[in-house]
Design a protein around this motif. Structure first.
Motif, PDB file in Angstrom:
ATOM      1  N   ILE A  20      12.958  26.655  72.348  1.00 19.37           N
ATOM      2  CA  ILE A  20      13.409  27.455  73.494  1.00 19.37           C
ATOM      3  C   ILE A  20      14.117  28.709  73.002  1.00 19.37           C
ATOM      4  O   ILE A  20      13.898  29.810  73.521  1.00 19.37           O
ATOM      5  CB  ILE A  20      14.321  26.612  74.404  1.00 19.37           C
ATOM      6  N   ALA A  21      14.960  28.566  71.982  1.00 19.51           N
ATOM      7  CA  ALA A  21      15.640  29.731  71.409  1.00 19.51           C
ATOM      8  C   ALA A  21      14.614  30.727  70.869  1.00 19.51           C
ATOM      9  O   ALA A  21      14.758  31.949  71.037  1.00 19.51           O
ATOM     10  CB  ALA A  21      16.587  29.290  70.295  1.00 19.51           C
ATOM     11  N   ALA A  22      13.566  30.214  70.236  1.00 17.99           N
ATOM     12  CA  ALA A  22      12.518  31.089  69.705  1.00 17.99           C
ATOM     13  C   ALA A  22      11.835  31.857  70.827  1.00 17.99           C
ATOM     14  O   ALA A  22      11.553  33.057  70.692  1.00 17.99           O
ATOM     15  CB  ALA A  22      11.489  30.269  68.928  1.00 17.99           C
ATOM     16  N   HIS A  23      11.582  31.182  71.935  1.00 19.22           N
ATOM     17  CA  HIS A  23      10.883  31.881  73.019  1.00 19.22           C
ATOM     18  C   HIS A  23      11.785  32.914  73.687  1.00 19.22           C
ATOM     19  O   HIS A  23      11.309  33.972  74.111  1.00 19.22           O
ATOM     20  CB  HIS A  23      10.325  30.908  74.040  1.00 19.22           C
ATOM     21  N   LEU A  24      13.065  32.626  73.787  1.00 15.04           N
ATOM     22  CA  LEU A  24      13.993  33.649  74.280  1.00 15.04           C
ATOM     23  C   LEU A  24      13.969  34.856  73.346  1.00 15.04           C
ATOM     24  O   LEU A  24      13.930  36.007  73.797  1.00 15.04           O
ATOM     25  CB  LEU A  24      15.404  33.072  74.377  1.00 15.04           C
ATOM     26  N   CYS A  31      20.072  35.109  71.197  1.00 21.39           N
ATOM     27  CA  CYS A  31      20.765  33.887  71.603  1.00 21.39           C
ATOM     28  C   CYS A  31      21.501  33.259  70.422  1.00 21.39           C
ATOM     29  O   CYS A  31      21.194  33.493  69.254  1.00 21.39           O
ATOM     30  CB  CYS A  31      19.801  32.887  72.236  1.00 21.39           C
ATOM     31  N   LEU A  32      22.479  32.462  70.780  1.00 15.33           N
ATOM     32  CA  LEU A  32      23.267  31.684  69.832  1.00 15.33           C
ATOM     33  C   LEU A  32      22.747  30.260  69.905  1.00 15.33           C
ATOM     34  O   LEU A  32      22.640  29.681  70.990  1.00 15.33           O
ATOM     35  CB  LEU A  32      24.745  31.745  70.234  1.00 15.33           C
ATOM     36  N   LEU A  33      22.377  29.689  68.763  1.00 17.14           N
ATOM     37  CA  LEU A  33      21.865  28.327  68.703  1.00 17.14           C
ATOM     38  C   LEU A  33      22.946  27.428  68.106  1.00 17.14           C
ATOM     39  O   LEU A  33      23.359  27.615  66.957  1.00 17.14           O
ATOM     40  CB  LEU A  33      20.598  28.278  67.849  1.00 17.14           C
ATOM     41  N   LEU A  34      23.433  26.470  68.890  1.00 20.97           N
ATOM     42  CA  LEU A  34      24.547  25.618  68.471  1.00 20.97           C
ATOM     43  C   LEU A  34      24.108  24.175  68.258  1.00 20.97           C
ATOM     44  O   LEU A  34      23.231  23.672  68.953  1.00 20.97           O
ATOM     45  CB  LEU A  34      25.654  25.633  69.531  1.00 20.97           C
TER      46      LEU A  34
END
Length: 799
Positions: A20-24, A31-34
């Motif tokens: 999902i982070a990749a698609h954003l 985006c920040l991935l936590l």
């Protein structure tokens, strides 16, 4: 509520969270991935002398997930460089940054208590206006957020992405009881327009829409398999393309999803519905549980319903599972009259009708499976989603069915099939029986190009949205200007026409080339501009290779020369049109398909566009203007001054000579197929609308036709550099002798032949070189072998 979404936080860096982070990142949203903070040092961290307090250690899980995105296949990112838009972090140090973003997406383990505790932590730093959503695949949105404040709940919803997030169209938005309707509408528009998704509004019920219907159908299939003694191969033969489903059918799908994951999804419905009969339908079979206990989970464990291994010859062999013995045996081909009839039928509607009409045990199996899924889907209207359209779209976009349940019911005959269902003891829902009793023969109907579907006992018009253009509907409304067997010119309105290819595989032959010329003349006389687009599975797989091979094998060289001249002239005619032209390619756009786009003033490509001049793979070079356009672009990039052309030519030579195909629309820019002025859209459904808007913008700005310009070429010196590079590759064993011959021809054309460096030539001069090289390669036996191999095997031969 109207706050734009410019930054996001994704919590959970597993496969779904990082995807999902990749698609954003793909669509330009940093985006920040936590993830959690590691409790122990990894061996390499300890060796470096790091401590648990070091940021590298604390952010390890998210950082590793981001690094993995660049290696994953299929690629989650449109371009590897987009990974830089994702910043790794951890929940202990960076959760407060939630206050600085516009959207927070929770993607942690599917456990209600874990999710509730996380939302409590999120709410401490949450600021009003920030959207918070869960990517849960089936846990209740209300149960998750019941302990949170009212303002938080108004901004909370489910956003269930399907895996992999880049490629799967479906996104289920699931509002809770308190979610703001205004916010739901805004998120729906955002996810469609910016993320490129097909959005279904689901009810907050177990497994929502697609997984509810899909899981029911898969479990029903397992029961029928056990009752009828069918094999894994037989089930997959019936439940794949024969009924308009993907080739992965039932058991390959389960292996891909993960059998343990599937059991978990089924258990979620079993544990959360009250009706005992429905609970029984979602009870995972003993066979499934046995596979989970054995660790035979599908592809991720190396075996499930299928097992792939190396045979004695070194080739891969696939074995299938015998569920009664729990042993594997070589995969067997399944055939029957009904399956062959389905294979020969055109389109999903005709295939399923042919299969059901076959009169053999596979026909009966298909009927039994469809009957159960259709009745269950009808029972769930209003419970899991408001409309049959939402349910059909969910199954098409989430499970890649060609027809949704209600479209399938229409295809097989609503009244006749419902009568048979009741005769066999199935409980057809009352609303369906009442609908049929009113004399209605279908759930859907078309009227003047508009779609209507049953809703609350009457036909309701489906929402018509200007950004989604249907060429089929326009043709049904009589908007075809002219056409033939290969292409049509369609009136899009506002003075813009659309040239649509519709030959088999959209391959370019004489009919399409003729329609291109006719379309240019029509637009020149009566329209403001032209869009080149279609809505086939792929934009265009290239020229009609079969026709070309037949003429070459018969040594009809005048015919071959005529075909190439016709192609070049058609493309040149498009380029010289005094009106704006915008091309809108999607998915496979190869060879002649690329050359059909190159003359356009602008290209607006789908993000999922796999774009490439692949002629070298069949022993040729581009012959419809592709080489000429790349030489022109090299000249334009270097300018007519003394700037060095060679770096630009080297890049073009490598791209065309190696038959490189882009992995996305963005990658097509990197490879030089698309220009900086060209655009890439995430939502393929919006391509034609945006292309039309681009045409109108050019008209409004006072369009100036592209004027023919002289092209500065590298000549004999540049040609020698290119050929020397190819020779080095041959001596290193990277290419064959025939590849070298093709490369030499390509170098000759791109460099402008044997003229002095810096010579200014015309486009026609380069087209003549291109045609001569193409024609000479057609006469090569090894080229004809490559063409034949591609036509019969569907892949390139390196001879």
């Amino acid at each position: 509520m109207n706050k734009p979404i410019r930054k996001a936080v994704v919590i959970g860096s597993g496969i779904m969270g990082s995807g999902i982070a990749a698609h954003l990142a793909n669509v330009g949203i940093p985006c920040l991935l936590l993830d959690v903070t590691p409790a122990q040092l990894a061996a390499e961290e300890a060796a470096k002398g790091l401590t648990l307090e070091h940021p590298t250690v604390r952010n390890r899980l998210a950082a590793a997930a981001i690094a993995k995105l660049k290696k994953t296949n299929p690629a989650p990112l449109y371009d590897e460089a987009f990974a830089d838009r994702i910043t790794p972090g951890n929940l202990d140090d960076h959760l407060a940054l939630i206050g600085e973003v516009d959207w927070v997406i929770e993607v942690v383990v599917e456990n209600l208590q874990v999710k509730r505790e996380l939302l409590s932590r999120v709410e401490r730093y949450w600021k009003s206006g920030t959207i918070v959503s869960s990517n849960t695949s089936g846990i209740s949105i209300d149960a998750m957020s019941a302990h949170c404040g009212e303002a938080f709940r108004q901004h909370f919803m489910g956003t269930h992405f399907f895996n992999p997030p880049r490629y799967m169209k479906l996104l289920e938005i699931v509002p809770g009881r308190d979610t703001s309707p205004e916010l739901v509408s805004r998120m729906k528009a955002f996810c469609e327009q910016t993320l490129g998704k097909g959005v279904v509004l689901a009810k907050d019920t177990p497994n929502f829409v697609a997984n509810r219907i899909g899981t029911y159908g898969l479990l029903a299939t397992l029961r029928e398999m056990e009752a009828g003694g069918f094999t894994v191969e037989e089930i997959d033969a019936v439940t794949g393309p024969a009924i308009g489903r993907p080739k992965s059918a039932t058991f390959r799908t389960l292996d891909l999803v993960g059998i343990d994951t599937f059991v978990h999804v089924a258990d979620n419905v079993y544990d959360n519905v009250a009706d005992e009969a429905e609970r029984a339908a979602f009870s995972a079979s003993l066979a499934l549980k046995s596979l989970v206990e054995k660790g035979w989970l599908g592809e991720k464990s190396g075996q499930g319903f299928y097992r792939k291994s190396k045979g004695p010859s070194g080739k891969s062999e696939i074995a299938s599972l015998d569920l009664t013995e729990m042993t594997y045996s070589p995969q067997r081909k399944v055939t029957s009259g009904s399956l062959e009839a389905a294979k020969l039928a055109k389109g999903a509607r005709e295939k399923v009708k042919a299969l059901l009409a076959g009169g053999d045990r596979y026909s009966e199996l298909a009927w039994s499976l469809l009957k159960q899924v259709l009745v269950y889907s009808a029972e769930k209207v209003g419970e899991i989603a408001d409309t049959i359209e939402e349910i059909d779209n969910a199954m098409k976009w989430g499970f890649n069915w060609e027809l949704g349940p209600f479209e399938t019911w229409d295809a097989i005959g609503l009244a006749r099939s419902a009568e048979r269902m009741e005769r066999e003891g199935a409980a057809v829902p009352q609303w369906v029986k009442e609908w049929i009793s009113q004399g209605n023969e279908t759930f859907y109907r078309k009227e003047n190009g508009s779609l209507f579907y049953v809703h609350a006992g009457k036909y309701k018009q489906a929402e018509e949205r200007p950004e989604v253009v249907s060429l089929r509907s326009l043709k049904e409304r009589g908007r075809t200007i002219r056409g033939n067997g290969g292409a049509s010119l369609i009136d899009l309105g506002d003075g813009v026409a659309c040239l649509e290819f519709h030959s088999p595989n959209n391959a370019i032959g004489g009919d399409i080339l003729s329609m291109i010329t006719q379309s240019v003349e029509e637009v020149r006389r009566n329209y403001e501009g032209l869009v080149i687009a279609n809505q086939g599975r792929n934009f265009c797989v290239g020229a009609n290779l079969m026709l070309l091979l037949i003429e070459a094998q018969d040594e009809e060289w005048d015919e071959v020369d005529g075909i190439i001249r016709l192609f070049q002239n058609a493309m040149f005619t498009v380029k010289r049109l005094e009106k704006p032209v915008v091309a809108a390619p999607h998915r496979m756009t190869l060879g002649g398909g690329v050359e059909a786009c190159l003359p356009a003033d602008q290209v607006i490509a789908s993000a999922e566009t796999y774009y490439g001049l692949v002629e070298a793979g069949v022993g040729l070079i581009p012959g419809g203007g592709g080489c000429k356009e790349f030489a022109l672009r090299a000249s334009q990039s270097a300018g007519l001054s003394e700037a060095d052309l060679q770096p630009y030519l080297n890049r073009a030579f490598e791209t065309i000579g190696m038959a490189k195909v882009s992995s996305s629309g963005h990658d097509a820019k990197r490879l030089g197929y698309l220009r900086e002025t060209d655009r890439v859209l995430a939502n393929q459904d919006h391509l034609i609308h945006e292309a039309k808007r681009a045409v109108l913008r050019m008209v409004e700005a006072g369009y100036e036709p592209i004027r023919e310009e002289r092209i500065r070429v590298a000549g004999a010196e540049g040609k020698a550099v290119l050929q020397l590079g190819a020779l080095g590759m041959r001596e290193s064993g990277y290419i064959s002798d025939h590849d070298l011959k093709i490369a030499r021809k390509l170098a000759h054309v791109l460099a402008g032949g044997d003229v002095p460096a810096g010579t200014l030539v015309t486009e026609q001069y380069l087209l003549d070189l291109e045609r001569e090289a193409f024609l000479s390669l057609c006469g090569e036996p090894k080229t004809q072998q490559r063409m034949q191999y591609m036509l019969t095997k569907g892949k390139a031969l390196r001879n």
